[in-house]
Design a protein around this motif. Structure first.
Motif, mmCIF file in Angstrom:
data_model
loop_
_atom_site.group_PDB
_atom_site.id
_atom_site.type_symbol
_atom_site.label_atom_id
_atom_site.label_comp_id
_atom_site.label_asym_id
_atom_site.label_seq_id
_atom_site.Cartn_x
_atom_site.Cartn_y
_atom_site.Cartn_z
ATOM 1 N N VAL A 181 0.602 -1.371 0.159
ATOM 2 C CA VAL A 181 0.006 -0.107 -0.146
ATOM 3 C C VAL A 181 1.512 0.893 0.301
ATOM 4 N N HIS A 182 2.626 1.340 -0.280
ATOM 5 C CA HIS A 182 3.180 2.614 0.274
ATOM 6 C C HIS A 182 2.846 3.005 1.559
ATOM 7 N N TYR A 183 2.716 3.070 2.194
ATOM 8 C CA TYR A 183 2.627 3.210 3.436
ATOM 9 C C TYR A 183 3.021 1.853 4.737
ATOM 10 N N SER A 184 2.564 2.490 6.025
ATOM 11 C CA SER A 184 3.020 1.614 7.353
ATOM 12 C C SER A 184 2.247 1.593 8.222
ATOM 13 N N PHE A 185 2.364 0.496 8.455
ATOM 14 C CA PHE A 185 1.145 1.104 9.737
ATOM 15 C C PHE A 185 0.808 -0.432 10.660
ATOM 16 N N ALA A 186 0.518 -1.092 11.982
ATOM 17 C CA ALA A 186 -0.050 -1.906 12.578
ATOM 18 C C ALA A 186 -1.266 -2.080 13.435
ATOM 19 N N TYR A 187 -1.859 -3.024 13.398
ATOM 20 C CA TYR A 187 -2.939 -2.540 13.854
ATOM 21 C C TYR A 187 -2.980 -4.318 15.385
ATOM 22 N N GLU A 188 -3.833 -3.744 16.277
ATOM 23 C CA GLU A 188 -4.304 -5.159 16.846
ATOM 24 C C GLU A 188 -6.096 -5.874 16.512
ATOM 25 N N SER B 287 -10.886 -15.309 25.192
ATOM 26 C CA SER B 287 -9.719 -15.912 24.726
ATOM 27 C C SER B 287 -8.990 -16.043 23.805
ATOM 28 N N GLY B 288 -9.534 -15.217 22.638
ATOM 29 C CA GLY B 288 -8.457 -14.958 21.766
ATOM 30 C C GLY B 288 -9.660 -15.407 20.372
ATOM 31 N N PRO B 289 -8.235 -15.481 19.320
ATOM 32 C CA PRO B 289 -7.279 -15.150 19.205
ATOM 33 C C PRO B 289 -6.614 -13.919 19.314
ATOM 34 N N ARG B 290 -5.477 -13.293 19.193
ATOM 35 C CA ARG B 290 -5.100 -12.123 19.450
ATOM 36 C C ARG B 290 -4.159 -12.870 17.839
ATOM 37 N N ILE B 291 -4.610 -11.659 16.835
ATOM 38 C CA ILE B 291 -4.161 -10.345 15.869
ATOM 39 C C ILE B 291 -3.221 -9.512 16.148
ATOM 40 N N TRP B 292 -2.752 -10.161 14.904
ATOM 41 C CA TRP B 292 -1.497 -8.491 14.527
ATOM 42 C C TRP B 292 -1.506 -7.666 13.298
ATOM 43 N N GLN B 293 -2.114 -6.805 12.669
ATOM 44 C CA GLN B 293 -1.997 -6.706 11.242
ATOM 45 C C GLN B 293 -0.717 -5.415 11.066
ATOM 46 N N GLN C 10 -12.823 -6.316 16.959
ATOM 47 C CA GLN C 10 -11.763 -4.955 17.013
ATOM 48 C C GLN C 10 -10.314 -4.319 16.527
ATOM 49 N N ILE C 11 -10.796 -3.400 16.486
ATOM 50 C CA ILE C 11 -9.475 -3.167 15.752
ATOM 51 C C ILE C 11 -8.877 -1.849 15.965
ATOM 52 N N THR C 12 -7.648 -2.043 17.167
ATOM 53 C CA THR C 12 -6.660 -1.246 17.312
ATOM 54 C C THR C 12 -5.188 -0.652 16.400
ATOM 55 N N PRO C 13 -5.237 -0.005 16.377
ATOM 56 C CA PRO C 13 -3.926 0.964 15.807
ATOM 57 C C PRO C 13 -3.038 1.434 16.957
ATOM 58 N N ARG C 14 -1.617 0.500 16.347
ATOM 59 C CA ARG C 14 -0.244 0.841 17.303
ATOM 60 C C ARG C 14 -0.037 2.337 16.544
ATOM 61 N N ILE C 15 -0.100 3.088 17.637
ATOM 62 C CA ILE C 15 0.389 5.285 16.957
ATOM 63 C C ILE C 15 1.933 4.781 16.925
ATOM 64 N N PRO C 16 2.395 5.745 15.534
ATOM 65 C CA PRO C 16 3.697 5.786 15.191
ATOM 66 C C PRO C 16 4.259 6.581 15.840
ATOM 67 N N SER C 17 5.883 6.373 17.165
ATOM 68 C CA SER C 17 6.232 6.921 17.741
ATOM 69 C C SER C 17 6.661 8.788 16.847
ATOM 70 N N ARG C 18 6.451 8.736 16.499
ATOM 71 C CA ARG C 18 7.068 9.828 15.682
ATOM 72 C C ARG C 18 5.645 10.696 14.754
ATOM 73 N N SER C 19 5.177 10.248 15.478
ATOM 74 C CA SER C 19 3.441 10.629 14.647
ATOM 75 C C SER C 19 3.565 12.004 15.533
ATOM 76 N N GLN C 20 2.699 13.262 14.746
ATOM 77 C CA GLN C 20 2.905 15.030 15.445
ATOM 78 C C GLN C 20 1.451 15.190 15.233
ATOM 79 N N ARG D 108 8.711 -1.832 14.695
ATOM 80 C CA ARG D 108 9.389 -0.654 14.391
ATOM 81 C C ARG D 108 9.159 -0.565 12.758
ATOM 82 N N GLN D 109 9.670 0.720 12.032
ATOM 83 C CA GLN D 109 9.238 0.979 11.243
ATOM 84 C C GLN D 109 11.534 1.275 10.639
ATOM 85 N N LEU D 110 11.999 0.544 10.248
ATOM 86 C CA LEU D 110 14.220 1.309 10.143
ATOM 87 C C LEU D 110 14.029 2.169 8.639
ATOM 88 N N ASN D 111 13.711 3.562 9.001
ATOM 89 C CA ASN D 111 13.354 4.366 7.476
ATOM 90 C C ASN D 111 14.503 4.560 7.291
#
Length: 655
Positions: free
Chosen positions: A534-541, A549-555, A597-607, A633-636
């Motif tokens: 998709v040409h951008y990066s993200f992480a969801y739980e 009891s689960g399952p737990r999924i990480w996109q 239920q989808i929870t986005p993880r926030i990029p540490s450099r998000s402004q 992590r994303q290695l820039n």
């Protein structure tokens, strides 16, 4: 001087090795390497490691026909797949040093002699580490040579060099999840280099049916061969739809990249592209020169030149990383052509015409030999004899036999074993989301499901009773809802190709089966899904609502290695997605994944609270002993501080 001319200084003997070695599949008792030589090589594989009980262990393995297969792809180019089965398992979590000793004119030449760019300072041979667990993964997709960013593969090289004394810090795997090459989006200087390399190596030509040129040589010399390849389609009315949709017409075409006017056509062009994106050696054999072009295209060519020069300058480091890390790969659309198999109508249009069918087939054959074969050599055992026969018997003009080539392409288009797995802890499953599609029977132009019912059933069977799994899906299984809605609206309006409307939720049947797999009681408790595209990066739980009891999924999505989304447009999509699909928005009830239920993880450099990270680079994931991500992590690519995707409690879940 035209694009195929070679200066006198470049008529010297060719180097022994043109590309590689790339370290491919690595298991306890199996080691697969890929390389291309300028001729069949007489070589030995040497492995060395320090064993605490036995001291230094050394293996010297002659690469006979049982351990190395050769395929001549031209007069001066021979592909080698080294597949070594070992009597005793390789040790885990320790450095294993390797060398390929080549006999040439009575001398033995090591990697330090013929590919010194693959070695780190002070090193005499490359090394790898077979990790006991897949607890440290690098992943990414979309590496376009003429994109203006740095090459994200260099971050893998930086990481390896920093951990040269610490085998436990070496990543277990580099997973490339699509668009390793862009067959449909080629810069003019890259195409000029491809044509020079074809001439220099004598890569086999071919006959072309259904185009206004009849041979590959005529294609390379034609005035429309650069930036105007759509003009080479037949002019008669029966192919009006194909012409309008081909290579970048007025509408979104079947070969759909807006920049597809230099779309690769021949098998030789595809092979040359792989050599030029994976190795610096071929660039030393050629001096790309400006072809004859109109003034406005000459300006475009010159604008692309510095981008290609910068890409080439970084190739030694990229090649070094791929010689030290096991590299597994899977195709996405640009490895073949944009929107490959997006709909049944697309398939009907493209595969019914001999020219477009050949273009797709040549790219698929190139993928098999340069990517797929090294992923899982056993899967292609039945296909290799016919391919070997094709390459062993060109005609007297060094062109492939058209009837044999077309027959092989027909077999590859029907082939259904592109997916594969790696038995490890956790299990790695790599999905084919391009060729086994769930086609719409009611409306042929509607997007197909990314996997059909049978393929999804096979996936569920592979998951049964596994405690944890890493799934590689080139397209994210859980994507950005607003973007998916935009794609659906264009599909309803009859323009699915205009917005690349292919996502897991675009087809009701495929989406339902996929979501049911996650809810099955015998499938894993922990899923990690690695994606790109998709040409951008993200992480969801992701969690199933009302099931503790689960399952737990990480996109986890990392894209691109050398590509990016239009920045301002992505900012708007990100912001609107947060507003429209906030946790309590009623719009969530109209989605296919409302039970999730989808929870986005926030990029540490998000402004400003962004969920999506737009920057070329490489994804990095650490997994704990249960197969759960402990760090994402994303290695820039620009070398800036890595971006962490951090868990947060302040964002309520959204559907």
């Amino acid at each position: 001087m035209n694009a195929l001319s070679l200066p006198e200084a470049h008529t010297a003997d060719l180097p022994l090795v043109l590309a590689g070695p790339l370290l491919r599949r690595l298991e306890a008792r199996r080691l697969v390497l890929w390389l291309v030589g300028s001729r069949p090589l007489d070589a030995r594989l040497q492995l060395t490691w320090d064993d605490p009980q036995r001291g230094m262990v050394e293996l010297d393995l002659p690469l006979d026909d049982s351990r190395c297969q050769h395929l001549a792809v031209g007069r001066h180019a021979c592909l080698h797949l080294i597949d070594v089965q070992l009597d005793e398992p390789l040790p885990a979590d320790t450095f294993i040093y390797y060398d390929l000793a080549i006999e040439e004119d009575g001398a033995t030449l090591a990697i330090a002699d013929w590919a010194p760019h693959l070695l780190y300072p002070g090193q005499t041979r490359p090394s790898f580490v077979r990790r006991g667990r897949l607890d440290h993964l690098l992943h990414g997709s979309c590496r376009k040579p003429h994109h203006p960013s740095k090459d994200g593969l260099l971050q893998a090289d930086v990481l390896i060099e920093a951990s040269r004394e610490q085998p436990g810090k070496r990543p277990a795997l580099l997973m490339l999840s699509g668009d390793q090459v862009y067959a449909d989006d080629v810069a003019g200087p890259m195409l000029a280099a491809i044509h020079q390399l074809i001439e220099r190596l004598g890569l086999y030509g071919e006959h072309l049916d259904g185009a206004t040129v009849s041979t590959s040589e005529a294609l390379y010399a034609h005035p429309a061969g650069y930036y105007r390849r759509e003009d080479l389609l037949p002019a008669y009315t029966a192919n009006a739809e194909l012409r309008e949709r081909f290579f970048g017409g007025v509408r979104k075409p079947v070969f759909t990249s807006a920049n597809a006017h230099n779309h690769l056509v021949t098998f030789a062009e595809v092979l040359a592209m792989y050599l030029l994106v994976w190795s610096p050696a071929p660039w030393r054999l050629i001096v790309p020169r400006l072809p004859e072009l109109p003034e406005h295209l000459t300006a475009r060519y010159h604008a692309e030149e510095p981008l290609i020069r910068a890409f080439v300058a970084d190739l030694p480091q990229a090649a070094r990383a791929m010689a030290h890390l096991p590299c597994l790969m899977i195709f996405d659309d640009h490895d073949i052509t944009d929107d490959w198999n997006l709909s049944a109508r697309w398939e009907q249009t493209v595969y019914s015409h001999p020219f477009s069918r050949r273009i797709v087939g040549n790219a698929l054959l190139g993928y098999l030999l340069c990517q797929g074969w090294g992923n899982c050599p056993d899967a292609f055992a039945t296909e290799l004899p016919a391919i070997r026969d094709l390459l062993a018997a060109p005609d007297h003009q060094q062109r492939l036999i058209a009837e044999t080539q077309d027959a092989i392409i027909g077999r590859l288009l029907a082939f259904n074993r592109w997916h594969y797995s790696l038995p490890a802890q956790p299990l790695l499953l790599v999905l084919d989301t391009r060729t086994r599609r769930w086609r719409s029977e009611s409306t042929l132009s509607r997007p197909s499901g990314l996997m059909d019912w049978e393929a999804l059933c096979e996936l569920q069977h592979a998951l049964l009773d596994e405690p944890a799994v890493v799934i590689v899906s080139p397209a994210p299984m859980f994507g950005v809802k607003l973007i998916e809605i935009v794609q659906r609206l264009f599909t309803w309006a009859g323009y699915p190709l205009l917005v690349d409307a292919e996502n897991w939720m675009a087809h009701r049947g495929a989406a339902k089966v996929m979501l049911n797999i996650f809810r099955h009681s015998r499938t894993p408790a922990n899923y990690v899904i690695l994606s790109g595209d998709v040409h951008y990066s993200f992480a969801y739980e992701v969690h199933i609502r009302h099931r503790d009891s689960g399952p737990r999924i990480w996109q986890i999505t990392s894209s691109g290695i050398k590509n990016e989304f239009p920045r301002r447009l992505l900012d708007w999509f990100d912001r609107l997605n947060r507003w429209l699909y906030a946790p309590h928005s009623p719009l969530n009830w109209f989605t296919k994944r409302r039970k999730m239920q989808i929870t986005p993880r926030i990029p540490s450099r998000s402004q400003r609270g962004e969920r999506l990270w737009n920057g070329a680079g490489l994804g990095q994931v650490h997994l704990d002993e249960r197969g759960r991500p402990s760090e994402i992590r994303q290695l820039n690519a620009d070398g800036s501080t890595p971006t962490r995707f951090e868990a947060t409690e302040r964002d309520e879940l959204h559907g």
